[in-house]
Design an enzyme around this catalytic site. Structure first.
Site, PDB file in Angstrom:
ATOM      1  N   LYS A  19       0.905  -1.141   0.000  1.00 38.56           N
ATOM      2  CA  LYS A  19       0.000   0.000   0.000  1.00 38.56           C
ATOM      3  C   LYS A  19       0.951   1.199   0.000  1.00 38.56           C
ATOM      4  O   LYS A  19       1.693   1.399   0.967  1.00 38.56           O
ATOM      5  CB  LYS A  19      -0.864  -0.014   1.266  1.00 38.56           C
ATOM      6  CG  LYS A  19      -1.797   1.178   1.366  1.00 38.56           C
ATOM      7  CD  LYS A  19      -2.626   1.093   2.647  1.00 38.56           C
ATOM      8  CE  LYS A  19      -3.581   2.254   2.742  1.00 38.56           C
ATOM      9  NZ  LYS A  19      -4.371   2.203   3.979  1.00 38.56           N
ATOM     10  N   THR A  21       0.974   4.272   0.605  1.00 39.78           N
ATOM     11  CA  THR A  21       0.979   5.260   1.685  1.00 39.78           C
ATOM     12  C   THR A  21       1.504   4.683   2.999  1.00 39.78           C
ATOM     13  O   THR A  21       1.691   5.411   3.969  1.00 39.78           O
ATOM     14  CB  THR A  21      -0.439   5.806   1.917  1.00 39.78           C
ATOM     15  OG1 THR A  21      -1.320   4.699   2.173  1.00 39.78           O
ATOM     16  CG2 THR A  21      -0.929   6.594   0.709  1.00 39.78           C
ATOM     17  N   CYS A  22       1.772   3.396   3.033  1.00 40.70           N
ATOM     18  CA  CYS A  22       2.233   2.716   4.242  1.00 40.70           C
ATOM     19  C   CYS A  22       3.705   3.030   4.518  1.00 40.70           C
ATOM     20  O   CYS A  22       4.545   2.924   3.629  1.00 40.70           O
ATOM     21  CB  CYS A  22       2.023   1.214   4.047  1.00 40.70           C
ATOM     22  SG  CYS A  22       2.908   0.153   5.193  1.00 40.70           S
ATOM     23  N   THR A  23       4.016   3.394   5.746  1.00 41.56           N
ATOM     24  CA  THR A  23       5.388   3.733   6.139  1.00 41.56           C
ATOM     25  C   THR A  23       6.331   2.557   5.923  1.00 41.56           C
ATOM     26  O   THR A  23       7.430   2.726   5.383  1.00 41.56           O
ATOM     27  CB  THR A  23       5.422   4.166   7.620  1.00 41.56           C
ATOM     28  OG1 THR A  23       4.523   5.256   7.782  1.00 41.56           O
ATOM     29  CG2 THR A  23       6.811   4.604   8.032  1.00 41.56           C
TER      30      THR A  23
END
Length: 126
Positions: A19, A21-23
């Site tokens: 994903k 946007t996942c850090t």
């Protein structure tokens, strides 16, 4: 045997299911770039992981489907997954239907896959 080649695992392409946007997914991207390895990324929100592929990834990781569940997600609590005794098939079906339930990133190379959480897990594939 003439003409017979032994496959070289290190030539297997790396695929990261993520994903964006996942850090942790961004950390994985940085680690792989710094390691100068070729890899491709699949945003599984745009290109969903089907049931067959998810089963294959779970098998390659050598884990139970429940170990791949993100218990911190609202959908996990809404569905009461912590309280329910679900079969592996039911868990896989729910993860396919609700991608937020998947731990991420999942990194695949050849016949192996790891959960890139923590990021260091992927070093076993490099």
């Amino acid at each position: 045997m003439p003409g017979h080649r032994t496959p070289n695992r290190m030539n297997d392409k790396i695929t990261v299911y993520e994903k964006p946007t996942c850090t942790k997914c961004r950390e994985m991207d940085r680690l792989l770039r710094e390691s100068s390895v070729e890899f491709s990324k699949i945003n599984y929100y745009l290109e969903p992981i089907g049931e067959k592929k998810l089963r294959e990834l779970i098998r390659k990781m050598g884990i139970a489907p429940r170990e791949l569940l993100r218990s911190s997600e609202a959908i996990y609590r809404e569905l009461g997954l912590g309280k329910k005794d679900l079969s592996d098939d039911e868990i896989i079906s729910l993860m396919v239907k609700h991608p937020d339930l998947l731990q991420r990133p999942i990194v695949e190379r050849g016949d192996r896959a790891v959960l890139g959480r923590p990021t260091e897990n992927v070093k076993a594939l490099l």
